[in-house]
Scaffold this motif. Structure first.
Motif, PDB file in Angstrom:
ATOM      1  N   LYS A  24      48.668  42.388  33.706  1.00 37.24           N
ATOM      2  CA  LYS A  24      47.732  43.438  33.516  1.00 37.24           C
ATOM      3  C   LYS A  24      46.868  43.209  32.405  1.00 37.24           C
ATOM      4  O   LYS A  24      45.531  43.450  32.201  1.00 37.24           O
ATOM      5  N   ASP A  25      47.541  42.565  31.372  1.00 37.53           N
ATOM      6  CA  ASP A  25      46.651  42.279  29.993  1.00 37.53           C
ATOM      7  C   ASP A  25      45.486  41.291  30.472  1.00 37.53           C
ATOM      8  O   ASP A  25      44.318  41.512  30.119  1.00 37.53           O
ATOM      9  N   TYR A  26      45.930  40.196  31.287  1.00 38.35           N
ATOM     10  CA  TYR A  26      44.860  39.285  31.645  1.00 38.35           C
ATOM     11  C   TYR A  26      43.705  39.917  32.485  1.00 38.35           C
ATOM     12  O   TYR A  26      42.560  39.500  32.342  1.00 38.35           O
ATOM     13  N   LEU A  27      44.139  40.898  33.470  1.00 41.19           N
ATOM     14  CA  LEU A  27      43.068  41.507  34.119  1.00 41.19           C
ATOM     15  C   LEU A  27      42.116  42.276  33.369  1.00 41.19           C
ATOM     16  O   LEU A  27      41.044  42.206  33.615  1.00 41.19           O
ATOM     17  N   ASP A  28      42.403  42.944  32.315  1.00 37.17           N
ATOM     18  CA  ASP A  28      41.712  43.583  31.258  1.00 37.17           C
ATOM     19  C   ASP A  28      40.838  42.511  30.609  1.00 37.17           C
ATOM     20  O   ASP A  28      39.848  42.773  30.389  1.00 37.17           O
ATOM     21  N   ILE A  29      41.433  41.156  30.352  1.00 35.49           N
ATOM     22  CA  ILE A  29      40.720  40.464  29.473  1.00 35.49           C
ATOM     23  C   ILE A  29      39.407  39.837  30.345  1.00 35.49           C
ATOM     24  O   ILE A  29      38.626  39.843  29.797  1.00 35.49           O
ATOM     25  N   PHE A  30      39.869  39.636  31.789  1.00 35.57           N
ATOM     26  CA  PHE A  30      38.974  39.108  32.721  1.00 35.57           C
ATOM     27  C   PHE A  30      37.784  39.935  33.047  1.00 35.57           C
ATOM     28  O   PHE A  30      36.551  39.668  32.899  1.00 35.57           O
ATOM     29  N   THR A  31      38.046  41.237  32.849  1.00 34.53           N
ATOM     30  CA  THR A  31      37.199  42.348  33.047  1.00 34.53           C
ATOM     31  C   THR A  31      36.197  42.487  31.900  1.00 34.53           C
ATOM     32  O   THR A  31      34.931  42.521  31.785  1.00 34.53           O
ATOM     33  N   ASP A  32      36.823  42.270  30.723  1.00 36.14           N
ATOM     34  CA  ASP A  32      35.959  42.254  29.509  1.00 36.14           C
ATOM     35  C   ASP A  32      35.239  41.342  29.173  1.00 36.14           C
ATOM     36  O   ASP A  32      34.154  41.045  28.571  1.00 36.14           O
ATOM     37  N   TRP A  33      35.653  39.917  29.925  1.00 32.58           N
ATOM     38  CA  TRP A  33      34.934  38.781  29.725  1.00 32.58           C
ATOM     39  C   TRP A  33      33.737  38.631  30.893  1.00 32.58           C
ATOM     40  O   TRP A  33      32.684  38.457  30.238  1.00 32.58           O
ATOM     41  N   ILE A  34      33.938  39.123  31.914  1.00 36.73           N
ATOM     42  CA  ILE A  34      32.773  38.828  32.946  1.00 36.73           C
ATOM     43  C   ILE A  34      31.723  39.963  33.172  1.00 36.73           C
ATOM     44  O   ILE A  34      30.585  39.688  33.125  1.00 36.73           O
ATOM     45  N   THR A  35      32.444  41.121  32.717  1.00 34.37           N
ATOM     46  CA  THR A  35      31.362  42.533  32.871  1.00 34.37           C
ATOM     47  C   THR A  35      30.081  42.154  32.081  1.00 34.37           C
ATOM     48  O   THR A  35      29.055  42.099  32.553  1.00 34.37           O
ATOM     49  N   PRO A  36      30.352  42.193  30.727  1.00 36.01           N
ATOM     50  CA  PRO A  36      29.311  41.972  29.524  1.00 36.01           C
ATOM     51  C   PRO A  36      28.420  40.772  30.076  1.00 36.01           C
ATOM     52  O   PRO A  36      27.285  40.566  29.659  1.00 36.01           O
ATOM     53  N   MET A  37      29.053  39.672  30.498  1.00 32.82           N
ATOM     54  CA  MET A  37      28.395  38.378  30.642  1.00 32.82           C
ATOM     55  C   MET A  37      27.530  38.578  31.770  1.00 32.82           C
ATOM     56  O   MET A  37      26.399  38.134  31.933  1.00 32.82           O
ATOM     57  N   ARG A  38      28.096  39.193  32.850  1.00 28.25           N
ATOM     58  CA  ARG A  38      26.951  39.312  34.022  1.00 28.25           C
ATOM     59  C   ARG A  38      25.877  40.491  33.719  1.00 28.25           C
ATOM     60  O   ARG A  38      24.682  40.281  34.042  1.00 28.25           O
TER      61      ARG A  38
END
Length: 276
Positions: A111-125
């Protein structure tokens, strides 16, 4: 966790990039991986990976600089925005799969890593889309300006005789630029005869003819004669079919014939001189 993920990517970058390239090369619509050298592909791919990692731990300013530089490069290479976004998705998916395979991501921390991936990819996109749009718009605008300047210049070829080669579609905006350059050039070069060469104009419709007639009338007002050259057979048929009146024009099929006529208007001619 952000730094842990960044270190994992750096430590496994060769394997990640290898899998990423396989997926990206499968995109049949993307020419970059088929026409560029292996060296260019390798460098650009690693820059893309560095950009992805930069978003995890670099300062915002440093990341934005990387983003701008990379976006400008791939715009020049012709990457589409959909291809860039697909690259981000594929890269993050491969990273997730590799971290899961190496037990870095487990049931306890998923769950923690899914949050990290979301915070990583969304602003980058979002950042990629915004920066790409701005870069592409600026590139297109510069290309448009360069094309307008190159295709609407009055060129002096003989004393009192100038040529303006017209290239591409003539719209209202370009017609205004043509008119300005034409009149400024006639005065600057003291032209008595101006040849408007439409060899490079793909289509002559009523609107294009109207712009050409206006340009010719303006030339006459400043004391010069205007000739229309480069009328191809299909253009001549179109002009006749549309009922466009060019009776006030001297017209020729080629620039060469137009130049001969212009020399005659200025009491000159080209003659062959025998060698002594």
């Amino acid at each position: 966790m952000n730094r842990k993920m960044a270190h994992f990517i750096n430590d496994n970058i060769d394997e990640i990039l290898e899998k990423w390239l396989v997926q990206m090369k499968d995109d049949s619509e993307e020419r970059f991986f088929h026409i560029m050298s292996d060296d260019v592909i390798e460098r650009t791919s690693r820059e893309f990976a560095e950009l992805m990692v930069s978003n995890l731990f670099d300062s915002e300013k440093h990341y934005e600089n990387r983003l701008n530089e990379f976006t400008q490069k791939v715009v020049r290479f012709g990457w589409s925005i959909s291809f860039v976004l697909k690259g981000i998705t594929n890269f993050s998916t491969i990273v997730y799969q590799e971290m899961e395979k190496e037990k870095v991501i487990t049931e306890e921390n998923i769950k923690d890593y899914l949050d990290i991936f979301t915070d990583w990819i969304t602003p980058m996109r979002d950042g990629i889309v915004e920066t790409y749009a701005k870069t592409w718009e600026r590139t297109v605008q510069l290309q448009k300006i360069a094309l307008q300047e190159l295709s609407a210049s009055l060129i002096p070829v003989f004393d009192k005789i100038s040529v303006m080669p017209l290239v591409g579609t003539i719209d209202t905006e370009r017609a205004k630029l043509i008119m300005e350059n034409l009149l400024e050039g006639v005065v600057k070069y003291r032209s008595e005869v101006v040849l408007l060469d439409i060899t490079g104009v793909p289509v002559v419709d009523t609107m294009v003819a109207h712009h050409i007639i206006q340009a010719a009338d303006a030339v006459r007002l400043v004391g010069a004669k205007c000739m229309l050259v480069g009328i191809r057979p299909e253009i001549a048929q179109t002009i006749v079919a549309l009922g466009i009146n060019l009776r006030d024009f001297t017209t020729t099929s080629t620039l060469q014939r137009g130049m001969e006529e212009a020399l005659a208007w200025t009491n000159r001619q080209i003659v062959e001189v025998e060698e002594a």
